[in-house]
Design an enzyme around this catalytic site. Structure first.
Site, PDB file in Angstrom:
ATOM      1  CG  ASP A   1      -3.552  -3.307   1.103  1.00 47.98           C
ATOM      2  OD1 ASP A   1      -3.030  -4.431   1.699  1.00 47.98           O
ATOM      3  OD2 ASP A   1      -2.946  -3.191   0.278  1.00 47.98           O
TER       4      ASP A   1
ATOM      5  CB  ALA B   1      -0.959  -0.140   1.095  1.00 44.46           C
TER       6      ALA B   1
END
Ligand code: MRU
Length: 347
Positions: free
Chosen positions: A235, A46
């Site tokens: 994420d 991420a």
């Protein structure tokens, strides 16, 4: 080794699809090269895709040709849309592009050359800013790690997945440097094996003791009392603490809860999405079925067989013992709006 590097108007990305066997850099000269690298997982994780997208936005300003492409503003909007559409779950991508857009708005009336330089500086600022936050996360997080802890981790949350230090694996790295004698169980992380290929590689390089397991061995380890804590990344984290992470994370959360084992999540504030109240609203990326049918380029099932391939799952906040961010260790009840509404103020 740099995971991302800007040099001579080009972005160099360590191609993570080739690890651990080959260390080769991809050269991105166009924002579309960056978009392709993100969607093909050549750069992934991420925070790392947020940083790559920021450089991609800056690259678009260098790619822009006034005589061919209309207004710069429209061109950058198109580039941002294409970069954003590459991966829907990790919110860091949207966060970084919004930061870049904000900078563009403040400099848009300057000469094109100046605009480019400002955008490049902004991308570098995001990169270095994230790195600083990771170091803080690691410092806070290591206070949760007892000496000799046996840590189960998932996917890859190290230097490769971030701006350069890591989130969950950054905590492990810092705890190791503090002499805590940690040991790590690395779950391989099917379908594309970020644990086996990337986390094992990073731990090997850092000389941190680790043991690789297949994903279906986690329950066995818990039953054998071999896991002291689970530590992994995210994420996207919703305002109530529900979070999306690599598919299989929820399995580990349920196991940890059943075995009364601490389950920690580490992430920078760029992973927190205060616009959504719960994890129900997190979009889950569905990826190519071939990722499930193949392992290491080898077909392991029937050609064309029906497949499900969600890249992430959502773990409810009730299963999370603490969330480690650059602001400190957050314990339940999670009221992230209260803590992060002022987000950005201290960046
Ligand atoms: O599909 P990936 O490899 O991008 O998925 C990465 C993860 O799920 C990580 O755990 C997450 O992005 C945190 S990285 C610090």
């Amino acid at each position: 080794m740099d995971v991302l590097r800007w040099e001579n108007r080009q972005l160099f990305l360590l191609d993570q699809t080739l690890l651990p066997h080959r260390t080769e850099y991809l050269t991105c000269t166009h924002y579309r090269d960056v978009a392709k690298a993100i969607s093909q997982l050549q750069v992934r994780g991420a925070p790392a895709i947020g940083v790559a997208a920021a450089y991609g936005y800056a690259l678009a300003a260098f790619n822009y040709q006034e005589d061919r492409e209309g207004a710069l503003e429209d061109y950058l909007k198109k580039a941002a849309r294409e970069l954003l559409d590459t991966r829907p779950t990790a919110v860091n991508l949207r966060w970084a592009l919004e930061q870049m857009d904000r900078v563009y708005r403040t400099v848009k009336d300057k000469a094109p050359g100046e605009v480019r330089e400002h955008l490049l500086e902004a991308a570098k600022g995001i990169h270095m800013g994230e790195l600083k936050l990771e170091e803080r996360i690691a410092e806070f997080g290591s206070s949760l790690i007892p000496k000799g802890a046996r840590i189960l981790t998932y996917c890859n949350t190290g230097a490769l997945a971030t701006a350069g230090w890591g989130t969950a694996l950054g905590i492990v790295r810092t705890a190791h440097l503090q002499g805590k004698e940690v040991e790590v169980y690395v779950s391989e992380t099917r379908p594309v094996l970020q644990g086996a290929r990337l986390t094992a590689w990073e731990l090997q390089q850092a000389e941190i003791p680790y043991t690789l397991i297949t994903d279906n061995m986690a329950g066995y380890l818990f039953r054998q009392n071999k896991v002291d804590l689970v530590l992994l990344g995210a994420d996207r984290i919703a305002a109530n603490g529900d979070f999306a992470n690599k598919i299989g994370t929820y399995n580990l959360a349920v196991l940890a809860s059943f075995h009364n084992c601490p389950f920690y999540v580490a992430a920078p504030s760029s992973t927190i999405d205060l616009d959504i109240g719960t994890g129900e609203e997190i979009p889950i990326e569905m990826r190519d079925p071939q990722e499930v049918r193949m392992i290491g380029g080898q077909l392991v099932t029937i050609e064309g067989c029906p497949v499900l391939n969600p890249s992430f799952d959502v773990t409810p906040h009730q299963l999370v013992s603490a969330i480690v961010t650059e602001k400190g260790i957050i314990k339940p009840p999670y009221d992230l709006v209260k803590i992060f509404a002022e987000e950005g103020a201290d960046r």
